[in-house]
Structure formats: C-alpha cells, structure tokens
Motif scaffolding. Sequence first.
Motif, PDB file in Angstrom:
ATOM      1  N   LEU A  67       0.826  -1.204   0.000  1.00  0.00           N
ATOM      2  CA  LEU A  67       0.000   0.000   0.000  1.00  0.00           C
ATOM      3  C   LEU A  67       0.864   1.259   0.000  1.00  0.00           C
ATOM      4  N   MET A  68       1.926   1.237   0.813  1.00  0.00           N
ATOM      5  CA  MET A  68       2.810   2.397   0.851  1.00  0.00           C
ATOM      6  C   MET A  68       3.513   2.593  -0.489  1.00  0.00           C
TER       7      MET A  68
ATOM      8  N   HIS B  60       3.050   5.872  -2.816  1.00  0.00           N
ATOM      9  CA  HIS B  60       4.249   6.603  -3.236  1.00  0.00           C
ATOM     10  C   HIS B  60       4.274   6.770  -4.750  1.00  0.00           C
ATOM     11  N   ASP B  61       3.947   5.676  -5.464  1.00  0.00           N
ATOM     12  CA  ASP B  61       3.943   5.760  -6.932  1.00  0.00           C
ATOM     13  C   ASP B  61       2.869   6.729  -7.451  1.00  0.00           C
TER      14      ASP B  61
END
Length: 57
Positions: free
Chosen positions: A47-48, A52-53
């Motif tokens: 998820l992080m 971030h993307d």
Amino acid sequence: MPDTSRETLPAAPAPAPATADEPRGCLFALSQPPLMIFLGVIGCLLLMAAVHDLFVL
C-alpha cells in the motif's frame, strides 16, 4: 403407468467425524496470528509503495 416424477432422492450420508490426524485446511492457517501479522506487514508495504507511486512520483 406409475408417476416417476415424485420420486424422492436418497438421503445424503452423514459426514464422518473429524479425527485428530486429519490435516487442517487453509482457513485454519489463516487464523494464526503470526501469519496474519506477516500478511498485514506485506500489505502495508504494498500500500505504501502504491501511494508513493501515485502521489510522489
């Protein structure tokens, strides 16, 4: 001529009781806390990385 459309199906046999030697299934494995913690950490990392993307890059 006899009416065969009303024949009853034979009763299903009763399931055999589970024995202690029988291997447990996937749902039992998923109910274990260490595995759920591991899957939660992996899910948070994914998820992080996705956030971030999407928002940083």
